[in-house]
Motif scaffolding. Structure first.
Motif, short mmCIF file in Angstrom:
data_model
loop_
_atom_site.label_atom_id
_atom_site.label_comp_id
_atom_site.label_asym_id
_atom_site.label_seq_id
_atom_site.Cartn_x
_atom_site.Cartn_y
_atom_site.Cartn_z
N ASP A 286 0.82 -1.21 0.00
CA ASP A 286 0.00 0.00 0.00
C ASP A 286 0.85 1.26 0.00
OD1 ASP A 286 -2.43 -1.34 -0.01
OD2 ASP A 286 -2.54 -1.45 2.17
N ARG A 287 2.10 1.13 0.37
CA ARG A 287 2.97 2.30 0.51
C ARG A 287 3.80 2.54 -0.76
NH1 ARG A 287 6.78 3.07 5.76
NH2 ARG A 287 4.72 3.42 6.69
N PHE A 288 4.29 1.47 -1.38
CA PHE A 288 5.19 1.61 -2.52
C PHE A 288 4.54 1.03 -3.78
CE2 PHE A 288 7.89 0.87 1.29
CZ PHE A 288 8.43 2.14 1.39
N ARG A 289 5.21 1.21 -4.91
CA ARG A 289 4.70 0.65 -6.16
C ARG A 289 4.77 -0.87 -6.09
NH1 ARG A 289 7.05 3.47 -11.44
NH2 ARG A 289 5.42 2.17 -12.31
N ARG A 290 3.64 -1.50 -6.34
CA ARG A 290 3.54 -2.96 -6.17
C ARG A 290 4.38 -3.71 -7.19
NH1 ARG A 290 -2.64 -1.29 -5.39
NH2 ARG A 290 -2.52 -0.85 -3.16
N SER A 291 4.41 -3.22 -8.41
CA SER A 291 5.23 -3.89 -9.44
C SER A 291 6.71 -3.83 -9.07
CB SER A 291 4.99 -3.26 -10.81
OG SER A 291 5.27 -1.87 -10.77
N ARG A 292 7.13 -2.75 -8.41
CA ARG A 292 8.53 -2.63 -8.00
C ARG A 292 8.85 -3.60 -6.87
NH1 ARG A 292 10.57 3.33 -7.74
NH2 ARG A 292 10.13 3.02 -9.95
N ILE A 293 7.89 -3.81 -5.95
CA ILE A 293 8.10 -4.80 -4.89
C ILE A 293 8.26 -6.19 -5.49
CG2 ILE A 293 7.01 -5.95 -2.91
CD1 ILE A 293 5.66 -3.29 -2.24
N MET A 294 7.41 -6.52 -6.47
CA MET A 294 7.52 -7.81 -7.16
C MET A 294 8.88 -7.94 -7.85
SD MET A 294 3.67 -7.75 -8.76
CE MET A 294 4.02 -9.01 -9.96
N LEU A 295 9.32 -6.85 -8.44
CA LEU A 295 10.61 -6.82 -9.15
C LEU A 295 11.76 -7.12 -8.19
CD1 LEU A 295 11.33 -5.86 -12.17
CD2 LEU A 295 12.09 -3.76 -11.07
N ILE A 296 11.77 -6.41 -7.06
CA ILE A 296 12.86 -6.58 -6.09
C ILE A 296 12.81 -7.96 -5.44
CG2 ILE A 296 13.79 -5.72 -3.90
CD1 ILE A 296 12.76 -2.92 -4.74
N SER A 297 11.60 -8.42 -5.10
CA SER A 297 11.45 -9.73 -4.47
C SER A 297 11.98 -10.85 -5.37
CB SER A 297 9.97 -9.99 -4.13
OG SER A 297 9.78 -11.32 -3.69
N SER A 298 11.63 -10.81 -6.63
CA SER A 298 12.08 -11.87 -7.56
C SER A 298 13.59 -11.79 -7.78
CB SER A 298 11.33 -11.76 -8.89
OG SER A 298 11.42 -10.47 -9.43
N PHE A 299 14.12 -10.58 -7.84
CA PHE A 299 15.56 -10.42 -8.06
C PHE A 299 16.36 -10.93 -6.86
CE2 PHE A 299 19.47 -7.77 -7.91
CZ PHE A 299 20.05 -8.21 -9.09
N VAL A 300 15.93 -10.58 -5.64
CA VAL A 300 16.64 -11.03 -4.43
C VAL A 300 16.55 -12.55 -4.29
CG1 VAL A 300 16.70 -10.91 -1.90
CG2 VAL A 300 16.33 -8.83 -3.24
N ARG A 301 15.38 -13.12 -4.58
CA ARG A 301 15.25 -14.59 -4.51
C ARG A 301 16.16 -15.26 -5.53
NH1 ARG A 301 9.22 -15.92 -5.28
NH2 ARG A 301 9.16 -13.83 -6.19
N CYS A 302 16.27 -14.66 -6.70
CA CYS A 302 17.17 -15.21 -7.73
C CYS A 302 18.61 -15.20 -7.23
CB CYS A 302 17.03 -14.39 -9.01
SG CYS A 302 17.98 -15.06 -10.40
N LEU A 303 19.02 -14.10 -6.59
CA LEU A 303 20.38 -14.03 -6.04
C LEU A 303 20.59 -15.08 -4.95
CD1 LEU A 303 21.01 -10.17 -5.74
CD2 LEU A 303 21.88 -11.74 -7.47
N LEU A 304 19.57 -15.31 -4.12
CA LEU A 304 19.68 -16.32 -3.05
C LEU A 304 19.90 -17.70 -3.65
CD1 LEU A 304 16.84 -15.15 -0.61
CD2 LEU A 304 19.29 -15.24 -0.09
N VAL A 305 19.14 -18.04 -4.69
CA VAL A 305 19.29 -19.36 -5.32
C VAL A 305 20.65 -19.48 -5.98
CG1 VAL A 305 18.35 -20.93 -7.06
CG2 VAL A 305 16.80 -19.62 -5.60
N LEU A 306 21.13 -18.41 -6.60
CA LEU A 306 22.48 -18.44 -7.20
C LEU A 306 23.54 -18.64 -6.11
CD1 LEU A 306 22.20 -15.58 -9.85
CD2 LEU A 306 22.25 -18.05 -10.27
N GLY A 307 23.30 -18.04 -4.93
CA GLY A 307 24.21 -18.26 -3.80
C GLY A 307 24.22 -19.71 -3.35
N MET A 308 23.04 -20.36 -3.39
CA MET A 308 22.97 -21.78 -3.04
C MET A 308 23.76 -22.62 -4.04
SD MET A 308 18.94 -22.04 -1.94
CE MET A 308 19.02 -23.72 -1.35
#
Length: 419
Positions: free
Chosen positions: A83-105
């Motif tokens: 409700d506070r920030f742009r929702r598409s940007r939250i989705m963007l950041i969430s998917s990018f960080v999760r991708c980095l986590l899996v690459l770290g694994m």
């Protein structure tokens, strides 16, 4: 027909057929599907890695809790941010960080350092970051499609999500059995690929900028504001209470009960278990498609209450089956009802909620849907320890669900009259 109705008619006619010409909806749909595909494949890979590589079967539950419990807990915070920030940007950041986590694994896996504790840490982080994607995803939909198209658009998204949840483990098994190339590194690479697709699709969603609200409150106060809003809206409050009760009395007995029915009642084998589980998943897919075809707009509250009552009756009968075909029929019907209730409920809540608070509303709905499932498992386990059979548990829980829906049918005009 009034002037307003005449004015609205062409809009309604145009909204539903033009759904697939809406690029923002298409990219939102694709990003949701890719994210669910990544989540279901990740959960499969996590479980199978613990069992086959680490050989720590007894600790499987701890790692699963590290993934799922933070995901439920942080969804409420994710709703505030949606409700506070742009929702598409939250989705963007969430998917990018999760991708980095899996690459770290994958990096630790190549160094043979992906032991139990690093895996738990990755699971914890993955669950937390994923918690921000779901509220942003579900609260964005009403801003990219017309209200009249919400049932159909939710149907498409839920259908794809069900296919993704069902297909993830199958894809994971196929990748690991892919001859000499099959490995966990390859499987985690596939998961990272799905998250990269989620990132790309999210970046293509055109979301209108919302005006900044001066003097925003703290996150804690905004969360309280969201709770007050839900509790102050009779329809939302009642639906939240129903969700809590139904999820507690339904999912534990159902998901734990199916294997127990095969083993202790039907005296069946693993193939029988797969038939029953596939029947429920197939029913959910059929139900989501059916909602999209029917696109109900009238008496949706009444329809949901009736279906919840029928769901309780089916659960009662499921505990009394004596043949496999009876279970297949009942679970197929229960899957259709579950999906129909879920899609209709989400569409109705999205249409009824304040756009500036919808992120918090959807996060509370998601938390209510998922939060009590572990307690429901504990309730069933306790009943079994007390020497009750799974048939007794299903009978009791099914009757309680029927009673709850009947009480609301008889006394709650607020829900019955919601379109």
């Amino acid at each position: 027909m009034t002037i307003d109705q005449v004015a609205e008619a062409p809009v309604q006619e145009k909204a539903v057929p033009s759904l697939f010409s809406n690029r923002s909806f298409l990219f939102l749909w694709l990003s949701s599907t890719a994210s669910f595909m990544a989540l279901s494949t990740y959960l499969f890979a996590e479980q199978w890695y613990i069992i086959t590589v680490l050989e720590k079967e007894s600790l499987l539950g701890i790692v699963m809790m590290a993934t799922m419990v933070p995901r439920v807990l942080f969804m409420t915070l994710g709703g505030v941010w949606a409700d506070r920030f742009r929702r598409s940007r939250i989705m963007l950041i969430s998917s990018f960080v999760r991708c980095l986590l899996v690459l770290g694994m994958i990096f630790l896996l190549q160094l043979s350092l992906l032991a139990l504790w690093p895996l738990i840490l990755f699971a914890l982080c993955f669950g937390i970051v994923d918690a921000f994607f779901s509220p942003a995803n579900t609260s964005l939909l009403p801003s990219v499609v017309a209200k009249e198209a919400l049932p159909r658009s939710n149907s498409f998204i839920q259908s794809s999500n069900q296919i993704a949840l069902f297909s993830g483990p199958m894809l994971g098994g196929w990748v690991l059995s892919f001859g000499s190339f099959g490995s966990f590194s390859l499987l985690f690479g596939v998961i990272a690929g799905f998250l990269l697709l989620t990132f790309l699709f999210s970046s293509l969603i055109k979301e209108e900028k919302r005006p900044l609200i001066a003097g925003r409150s703290s996150t804690k106060l905004e969360l309280k504001e969201g709770l007050s809003y839900v509790w102050g809206m009779p329809f939302l409050k009642n639906m939240l209470v129903i969700l809590i009760f139904i999820n507690f009395f339904f999912f534990g007995p159902l998901l734990m009960g199916i294997p127990l029915l095969v083993d202790s009642v039907l005296k069946g084998e693993v193939l029988d278990l797969s038939f029953l589980q596939s029947s429920y998943q197939g029913g959910m897919l059929a139900g989501a498609i059916l909602v999209g075809i029917l696109n109900l707009r009238k008496k949706r509250g009444l329809t949901m209450l009736v279906m919840i009552g029928v769901l309780g009756i089916c659960l009662t009968f499921l505990g009394q089956i004596g043949f496999l075909w009876q279970g297949i029929l009942l679970l197929s019907l229960m899957g259709i009802l579950s999906s129909f209730i879920n899609v209709t409920l989400i569409s109705t809540i999205q249409a009824q909620s304040d756009p500036n608070k919808i992120g918090r509303v959807m996060s509370l709905v998601n938390a209510s849907s998922n939060g009590l499932v572990p307690l429901s498992y504990a309730f069933v386990s306790l009943a079994l320890v007390m020497q009750y059979t799974i048939s007794d548990v299903m009978l009791l829980c099914g009757m309680l669900i029927l009673v709850i829906s009947s009480i609301y049918l008889l006394r709650s005009k607020i829900i019955k009259n919601v379109d």
